[in-house]
Design an enzyme around this catalytic site. Structure first.
Site, mmCIF file in Angstrom:
data_model
loop_
_atom_site.group_PDB
_atom_site.id
_atom_site.type_symbol
_atom_site.label_atom_id
_atom_site.label_comp_id
_atom_site.label_asym_id
_atom_site.label_seq_id
_atom_site.Cartn_x
_atom_site.Cartn_y
_atom_site.Cartn_z
ATOM 1 C CE1 TYR A 183 -4.360 1.428 0.334
ATOM 2 C CE2 TYR A 183 -3.073 2.915 1.354
ATOM 3 C CZ TYR A 183 -4.409 2.572 0.886
ATOM 4 O OH TYR A 183 -5.411 3.184 0.636
ATOM 5 C CE LYS A 193 -2.502 -17.015 1.775
ATOM 6 N NZ LYS A 193 -3.504 -18.162 1.970
ATOM 7 C CG ASP A 200 -6.637 -17.353 3.268
ATOM 8 O OD1 ASP A 200 -5.767 -17.077 4.307
ATOM 9 O OD2 ASP A 200 -6.495 -18.371 2.581
ATOM 10 C CG ASP A 253 -7.290 -0.001 2.055
ATOM 11 O OD1 ASP A 253 -7.726 0.982 2.517
ATOM 12 O OD2 ASP A 253 -7.544 -0.374 0.885
#
Length: 332
Positions: free
Chosen positions: A122, A169, A202, A226
């Site tokens: 980001y 992740k 996830d 975000d």
């Protein structure tokens, strides 16, 4: 007491004006110091985030900000990203709580999303390798990882929260998220009285959709934050009712997290609750806790009564009508 005011673009001047009226009605004696950012600043100064605005915030330490427009795929870089990096506002805090009178599928949602604000994808570090190939850099540093996780644990300790969930992740991004996860585990060892869990991002999104009430404090890197913070806002009614704050070691910027809605700008139809609640967070931050709590109570009462609400909240009112109700319920 002085607070910097960045009105922003589109509906920004309307919703920040409403927030100023409500802060005044709450009995807070302060002065607003205007600062420019957004399309108006670009037109006036040739720069959407003038250096003077950053210096003004550094001088006064605290700012309330309306939404600023960022062109999609062209034009200048995100003002929000530049503001956070320029002031090292490394911690984004998004409280997400079920509100009375707002029809949503879930009840009893009460969680906090803590997002690292300065690194990761980001941050926008991109370049063209060759025509048709663009590379984006995902930078994770030990210093930034440790301080955001420590911030989440300190927040949990200070606010009586019992569990911190680190979202990652690391099974795919073994080096970057692996470093972040190692830092999270090390910091968690310093807070044995607070539960710690680590979950793939996830899985977190799946569990949020199934039962968001099980989460307490979520902490994660910038891009994940975000996406997840907006997802969580949807659980309680959307971006129009959720406040936001960005904290650094010396400065703090409180902001509505929704867009500038240029299609309704100037029509008096905008819902000011997000920026009003952000102002309440700001007051709590500077020690005006009673005023902040009274504003939050007024928001809850106004939503519950359902009088004067704007269209996005199911009413047929205006910015002016909901502001009047918020002030009336504040002083009742």
């Amino acid at each position: 007491m002085k607070f910097v005011m960045i009105e922003g673009d589109g509906i920004g001047p309307e919703v920040t004006r409403a927030a100023c009226e409500i802060v005044k009605a709450a009995g807070v004696r302060n002065e607003w110091v205007p600062a420019a950012a957004g399309l108006g600043a670009a037109e006036q100064f040739g720069e959407p985030l003038p250096d003077e605005t950053l210096e003004t915030i550094r001088r006064h330490r605290v700012a309330l900000k309306g939404p600023c427009t960022t062109p999609v795929g062209k034009g200048y870089r995100s003002i929000n990203v530049r503001l956070r990096q320029g002031l090292d506002l490394y911690a984004s805090v998004r409280p997400v709580k079920t509100l009375p009178g707002v029809k949503v599928p879930y009840t009893d949602v009460d969680l906090i999303v803590v997002r690292e604000n300065t690194e990761g994808l980001y941050a926008g570090l991109e370049h063209v390798v060759v025509p048709g190939v663009v590379e984006s850099l995902r930078v994770i540093t030990k210093n930034a990882a440790e301080r955001i996780v420590r911030y989440a644990f300190e927040f949990a300790r200070q606010h009586g929260r019992r569990r911190v969930t680190f979202c990652h992740k690391a099974d795919v991004m073994r080096l970057s998220d692996g470093l972040f996860l190692d830092c999270a585990r090390a910091v968690a060892d310093e807070f044995p009285f607070i539960q710690f869990e680590e979950k793939p991002i996830d899985n977190v999104c799946l569990e949020l959709a199934m039962d968001p009430t099980r989460f307490d404090v979520l902490v994660m890197e910038n891009l994940f934050g975000d996406v997840v913070s907006d997802l969580c806002a949807g659980l309680v009614g959307g971006l129009g009712v959720v406040p936001g704050a960005n904290f650094g070691a010396r400065c703090a910027v409180f902001e509505a997290v929704h867009g500038s809605a240029p299609d309704i700008a100037g029509k008096g139809l905008a819902n000011p609750i997000a920026v009003v609640r952000s102002a309440a967070m700001m007051l709590d931050h500077v020690g005006e806790r009673d005023a902040g709590a009274r504003i939050e109570a007024s928001v809850a009462k106004t939503l519950q009564r359902g009088i004067g609400l704007t269209r996005d909240l199911g009413g047929d009112g205006t910015t002016a009508t909901i502001t009047r109700e918020l002030i009336a319920n504040l002083t009742a």
